[in-house]
Design an enzyme around this catalytic site. Structure first.
Site, PDB file in Angstrom:
ATOM      1  N   CYS A 155     -51.518  12.696  23.380  1.00 65.04           N
ATOM      2  CA  CYS A 155     -52.365  11.967  22.420  1.00 65.04           C
ATOM      3  C   CYS A 155     -52.493  10.494  22.850  1.00 65.04           C
ATOM      4  O   CYS A 155     -51.508   9.865  23.259  1.00 65.04           O
ATOM      5  CB  CYS A 155     -51.794  12.048  21.011  1.00 65.04           C
ATOM      6  SG  CYS A 155     -51.742  13.739  20.381  1.00 65.04           S
ATOM      7  N   CYS A 208     -42.952   6.344  15.881  1.00 63.47           N
ATOM      8  CA  CYS A 208     -42.543   7.389  16.796  1.00 63.47           C
ATOM      9  C   CYS A 208     -42.575   7.008  18.287  1.00 63.47           C
ATOM     10  O   CYS A 208     -43.590   6.584  18.803  1.00 63.47           O
ATOM     11  CB  CYS A 208     -43.515   8.511  16.462  1.00 63.47           C
ATOM     12  SG  CYS A 208     -43.822   9.779  17.569  1.00 63.47           S
ATOM     13  N   CYS A 265     -36.546  11.443   9.747  1.00 62.14           N
ATOM     14  CA  CYS A 265     -37.554  11.888  10.706  1.00 62.14           C
ATOM     15  C   CYS A 265     -36.823  12.337  11.969  1.00 62.14           C
ATOM     16  O   CYS A 265     -36.059  11.574  12.549  1.00 62.14           O
ATOM     17  CB  CYS A 265     -38.488  10.712  10.996  1.00 62.14           C
ATOM     18  SG  CYS A 265     -39.733  11.084  12.219  1.00 62.14           S
ATOM     19  N   GLU A 298     -34.840   9.345  19.409  1.00 62.21           N
ATOM     20  CA  GLU A 298     -34.708   8.414  18.300  1.00 62.21           C
ATOM     21  C   GLU A 298     -35.060   9.077  16.983  1.00 62.21           C
ATOM     22  O   GLU A 298     -35.639  10.153  16.945  1.00 62.21           O
ATOM     23  CB  GLU A 298     -35.608   7.210  18.521  1.00 62.21           C
ATOM     24  CG  GLU A 298     -37.062   7.561  18.622  1.00 62.21           C
ATOM     25  CD  GLU A 298     -37.882   6.370  19.068  1.00 62.21           C
ATOM     26  OE1 GLU A 298     -38.195   5.548  18.212  1.00 62.21           O
ATOM     27  OE2 GLU A 298     -38.190   6.263  20.255  1.00 62.21           O
ATOM     28  N   CYS A 350     -50.118   7.689  21.233  1.00 62.86           N
ATOM     29  CA  CYS A 350     -48.715   7.984  20.943  1.00 62.86           C
ATOM     30  C   CYS A 350     -47.777   7.559  22.070  1.00 62.86           C
ATOM     31  O   CYS A 350     -47.994   7.882  23.238  1.00 62.86           O
ATOM     32  CB  CYS A 350     -48.551   9.473  20.666  1.00 62.86           C
ATOM     33  SG  CYS A 350     -46.865   9.920  20.222  1.00 62.86           S
ATOM     34  N   CYS A 383     -42.987  14.291  25.276  1.00 60.21           N
ATOM     35  CA  CYS A 383     -43.973  15.227  24.729  1.00 60.21           C
ATOM     36  C   CYS A 383     -45.058  15.421  25.779  1.00 60.21           C
ATOM     37  O   CYS A 383     -45.340  14.511  26.550  1.00 60.21           O
ATOM     38  CB  CYS A 383     -44.586  14.638  23.452  1.00 60.21           C
ATOM     39  SG  CYS A 383     -45.780  15.719  22.627  1.00 60.21           S
TER      40      CYS A 383
HETATM   41  N1  SAH Z   1     -46.371  16.337  17.696  1.00 60.80           N
HETATM   42  C1  SAH Z   1     -46.448  16.341  16.269  1.00 60.80           C
HETATM   43  C2  SAH Z   1     -45.432  15.455  15.566  1.00 60.80           C
HETATM   44  C3  SAH Z   1     -45.071  14.137  16.162  1.00 60.80           C
HETATM   45  S1  SAH Z   1     -45.850  12.666  15.743  1.00 60.80           S
HETATM   46  C4  SAH Z   1     -47.843  15.978  15.840  1.00 60.80           C
HETATM   47  O1  SAH Z   1     -48.676  15.679  16.674  1.00 60.80           O
HETATM   48  O2  SAH Z   1     -48.112  16.044  14.649  1.00 60.80           O
HETATM   49  C5  SAH Z   1     -45.911  12.447  14.019  1.00 60.80           C
HETATM   50  C6  SAH Z   1     -47.225  11.795  13.587  1.00 60.80           C
HETATM   51  O3  SAH Z   1     -47.341  10.452  14.052  1.00 60.80           O
HETATM   52  C7  SAH Z   1     -48.447  12.536  14.116  1.00 60.80           C
HETATM   53  O4  SAH Z   1     -49.392  12.672  13.092  1.00 60.80           O
HETATM   54  C8  SAH Z   1     -48.929  11.599  15.192  1.00 60.80           C
HETATM   55  O5  SAH Z   1     -50.273  11.839  15.500  1.00 60.80           O
HETATM   56  C9  SAH Z   1     -48.648  10.250  14.574  1.00 60.80           C
HETATM   57  N2  SAH Z   1     -48.635   9.124  15.498  1.00 60.80           N
HETATM   58  C10 SAH Z   1     -48.214   9.053  16.763  1.00 60.80           C
HETATM   59  N3  SAH Z   1     -48.388   7.826  17.281  1.00 60.80           N
HETATM   60  C11 SAH Z   1     -48.924   7.074  16.292  1.00 60.80           C
HETATM   61  C12 SAH Z   1     -49.344   5.715  16.198  1.00 60.80           C
HETATM   62  N4  SAH Z   1     -49.249   4.886  17.233  1.00 60.80           N
HETATM   63  N5  SAH Z   1     -49.838   5.301  15.010  1.00 60.80           N
HETATM   64  C13 SAH Z   1     -49.938   6.143  13.947  1.00 60.80           C
HETATM   65  N6  SAH Z   1     -49.585   7.411  13.977  1.00 60.80           N
HETATM   66  C14 SAH Z   1     -49.087   7.892  15.139  1.00 60.80           C
END
Ligand code: SAH
Length: 351
Positions: A116, A338, A105, A92, A119, A112
């Site tokens: 995290c 995301c 984006c 997406e 996420c 992934c």
């Molecule tokens: N893997 C990379 C990029 C992908 S995510 C990274 O970790 O930076 C892009 C951003 O969205 C990252 O800062 C991630 O931590 C954040 N993100 C992911 N899920 C989220 C959520 N539920 N709320 C807020 N930010 C989120």
């Protein structure tokens, strides 16, 4: 057999393909490149003969990415795309309309493996890396889509903040960056590109040596290792000090400030004590902090703090001379965050 992805070829590769594989003359490569830049499919390349188009279609695809569905926010002009890949995987993306131009984006992996806690992209692990053509294909497909409505629009800025960890798909991401910047291609300035990483330290050092003027965003999300480890397993591999040192190195090598992403999570990392500690850790670093009230992910028991808490956190950083802004929430009604849309579609599709 997987078909070749023309969009993922650089000029030398495309030329070799045209002359050696197709047995055509050089100027065909230039013609094909022009079509690729417009996001055209092979059967739309009308200045090639029908025979050549049919031969080409058997072995290659122009853009491996197709927009399967799009959803436009009623709240702002954000538009979300669900893309299909040749093997049936879904990814997406989202395009946001700002006064300085459209920002897209893009995703770098299907799923992934960074794990995290907050996420949605990581819930089922990494399925596979995206090819350079599949990363560039998102830009070409989105461009074409928005231009259909308004020919003056085009993707001006790119953030590698969709699904996936860009530095975990290093070679393909670097090739994509060179392709998207190519004056004969989409010609997007790398100064308008941000790469977001969870902090794969050795790769951050490698990336600083590439000589690409990309803005580095670092997903920090905590003021210390104790809290960071609760949210990000990668913190077990690379301690805080090492991540900050790698950011400093990036600033020194590229002259560009680093952006720290800090998702505010209720009762985890959002009190003023955390803000004070964060300010101390970042002191003296050429940086900016992006505060993001957490997007609730239903599968995870984490939520955003109150607005007052967010504002207090920001004020506290400002007081200590750390520049910080709260990220405007866009496309809240279309699963803007995301990994959420793909997940919604996948779970709905399951019997
Ligand atoms: N893997 C990379 C990029 C992908 S995510 C990274 O970790 O930076 C892009 C951003 O969205 C990252 O800062 C991630 O931590 C954040 N993100 C992911 N899920 C989220 C959520 N539920 N709320 C807020 N930010 C989120």
């Amino acid at each position: 057999m997987d078909r070749l992805q023309l969009l993922g070829m650089d000029d030398v590769e495309l030329l070799t393909f045209v002359t050696d594989t197709l047995g055509e003359s050089k100027f065909r490569a230039k013609q094909i490149r022009e079509w690729l830049n417009r996001g055209a499919a092979i059967d739309e390349m009308t200045n090639l003969s029908a025979a050549l188009r049919s031969k080409l279609s058997e072995i290659a695809v122009a853009n491996p990415v197709t927009i399967m569905e799009s959803y436009k926010s009623k709240l702002d002009e954000t538009e979300k795309f669900l893309y299909a890949l040749p093997d049936g995987n879904l990814i997406e993306g989202v395009v946001m309309r700002y006064h300085h131009g459209d920002t897209l984006c893009v995703s770098t992996q299907v799923g992934c493996r960074m794990g995290c806690a907050f996420c949605a992209s990581t819930l089922e692990g990494r399925v596979r890396n995206l090819t350079p053509g599949e990363i560039l294909g998102q830009v070409a497909a989105a461009n074409r889509h928005i231009q259909k409505e308004d020919p003056s629009r085009r993707v001006h800025n790119i953030v590698l903040m969709g699904s996936g960890e860009p530095l975990d798909n290093y070679d393909n991401v670097v090739k994509f960056l060179k392709l998207v910047n190519d004056p004969a291609g989409l010609n997007i300035s790398l100064r308008n590109v941000s790469l977001s990483t969870c902090g794969l330290v050795p790769r951050m050092y490698d990336f600083a040596e590439e000589g690409l003027p990309v803005t580095l965003s670092l997903s920090l999300h905590a003021p210390n290792d104790e809290i960071r480890k609760k949210l990000m397993p990668v913190a077990n591999a690379y301690p805080y000090e090492q991540v900050i040192a790698a950011c400093k190195n990036y600033v020194e090598k590229t002259g560009r400030r680093v952006i720290f992403e800090y998702a505010l999570v209720k009762d985890v990392n959002s009190d003023t004590k955390c803000a004070d500690e964060l300010a101390k850790r970042l002191r003296g670093l050429q940086c900016h902090v992006n505060l993001i009230p957490l997007n609730d992910v239903k599968e995870r028991n984490l939520s955003a703090p109150t607005r007052q808490t967010v504002e207090a956190f920001q004020r506290r950083l400002a007081l200590k001379n750390i520049s910080a802004t709260v990220r405007r929430e866009m496309g809240a009604d279309i699963e803007g965050a995301c990994g959420q849309l793909r997940r919604k579609v996948l779970t709905q599709a399951k019997p």
